[in-house]
Design an enzyme around this catalytic site. Sequence first.
Site, PDB file in Angstrom:
ATOM      1  N   HIS A 142      -5.345  -6.010   3.753  1.00 14.47           N
ATOM      2  CA  HIS A 142      -4.368  -4.922   3.856  1.00 14.47           C
ATOM      3  C   HIS A 142      -3.651  -5.028   5.197  1.00 14.47           C
ATOM      4  O   HIS A 142      -4.287  -4.889   6.237  1.00 14.47           O
ATOM      5  CB  HIS A 142      -5.079  -3.568   3.744  1.00 14.47           C
ATOM      6  N   CYS A 192      -1.634  -3.087   6.616  1.00 11.51           N
ATOM      7  CA  CYS A 192      -1.592  -1.861   7.415  1.00 11.51           C
ATOM      8  C   CYS A 192      -2.820  -1.787   8.311  1.00 11.51           C
ATOM      9  O   CYS A 192      -2.825  -1.133   9.338  1.00 11.51           O
ATOM     10  CB  CYS A 192      -1.504  -0.630   6.523  1.00 11.51           C
ATOM     11  N   GLN A 233      -5.777   0.023  -3.575  1.00 12.84           N
ATOM     12  CA  GLN A 233      -6.551  -1.040  -4.230  1.00 12.84           C
ATOM     13  C   GLN A 233      -7.542  -0.528  -5.277  1.00 12.84           C
ATOM     14  O   GLN A 233      -7.692  -1.092  -6.351  1.00 12.84           O
ATOM     15  CB  GLN A 233      -7.266  -1.895  -3.177  1.00 12.84           C
ATOM     16  N   CYS A 283       0.838  -1.195   0.000  1.00 13.94           N
ATOM     17  CA  CYS A 283       0.000   0.000   0.000  1.00 13.94           C
ATOM     18  C   CYS A 283       0.877   1.251   0.000  1.00 13.94           C
ATOM     19  O   CYS A 283       1.929   1.287   0.642  1.00 13.94           O
ATOM     20  CB  CYS A 283      -0.978   0.001   1.164  1.00 13.94           C
ATOM     21  N   GLU A 284       0.454   2.228  -0.763  1.00 10.90           N
ATOM     22  CA  GLU A 284       1.286   3.426  -0.909  1.00 10.90           C
ATOM     23  C   GLU A 284       1.220   4.335   0.315  1.00 10.90           C
ATOM     24  O   GLU A 284       1.996   5.269   0.438  1.00 10.90           O
ATOM     25  CB  GLU A 284       0.934   4.182  -2.191  1.00 10.90           C
ATOM     26  N   HIS A 285       0.287   4.064   1.228  1.00 11.56           N
ATOM     27  CA  HIS A 285       0.192   4.919   2.412  1.00 11.56           C
ATOM     28  C   HIS A 285       1.102   4.459   3.539  1.00 11.56           C
ATOM     29  O   HIS A 285       1.550   5.258   4.342  1.00 11.56           O
ATOM     30  CB  HIS A 285      -1.261   4.969   2.912  1.00 11.56           C
ATOM     31  N   HIS A 286       1.350   3.153   3.630  1.00 10.77           N
ATOM     32  CA  HIS A 286       2.138   2.623   4.754  1.00 10.77           C
ATOM     33  C   HIS A 286       3.272   1.703   4.341  1.00 10.77           C
ATOM     34  O   HIS A 286       3.974   1.182   5.187  1.00 10.77           O
ATOM     35  CB  HIS A 286       1.228   1.848   5.713  1.00 10.77           C
TER      36      HIS A 286
HETATM   37 ZN    ZN Z   1      -2.013   1.261   4.151  1.00  9.25          ZN
END
Ligand code: ZN
Length: 204
Positions: free
Chosen positions: A165, A167, A137, A96-99
Amino acid sequence: MNIVEKNLSGTPEKEFRNGVANDDAKRALVLLLKWIGEDPEREGLKETPKRVLKAYKEWFAGYNQNPSEILSKTFKEVQGYKEMISLKDISFHSFCEHHFAPIIGKVHIGYIPNKKVVGLSKLARLIEMFARRLQVQEKMTAEIGNSLQTHLDCLGVGVVVEAEHYCMCSRGIKKQGAVMKTKHFTGVILNDPEKKNEFMSSIS
Ligand code: ZN
């Protein structure tokens, strides 16, 4: 892209990837190890930055590929076949690009051809290409569907992605086993409820 700078004696001096020296990337990983409370000099960690870079090359190989390459070979001699072609349970691993945490799941895909079809392995490679980038996603689901629609010029595409996910299940609200489902439809699969049902039941 790998670039090797050579010094006057012709031996490789510095290796770069996407404009960043491998040594700089390794230093960044050493800093991260220190930041989490580790000793980057201890036996088990000495080679870790090098190993991580090697793994990252593979996990993020999708940045150096594009869909037109993967979908360039199509087959036109299909005796006028025009029914839905679907493939389900194609597993994928992404981040995931956030975490920077793993996203692990499955993609189900279907399309209605318009004169040309593509080999099944190419569908799997297309998914692999998008998965091997930092992802959201929803974005990955749409990217897979839109690139198939564009490159095959087909009558319609359906994509369903189901994934866990990490995260979400290992930090923050810690919801283990929660599966996120996203869908993307184009053409007749988007507009004709009967075709959409046909797609959904073919992958269930
Ligand atoms: Zn994430």
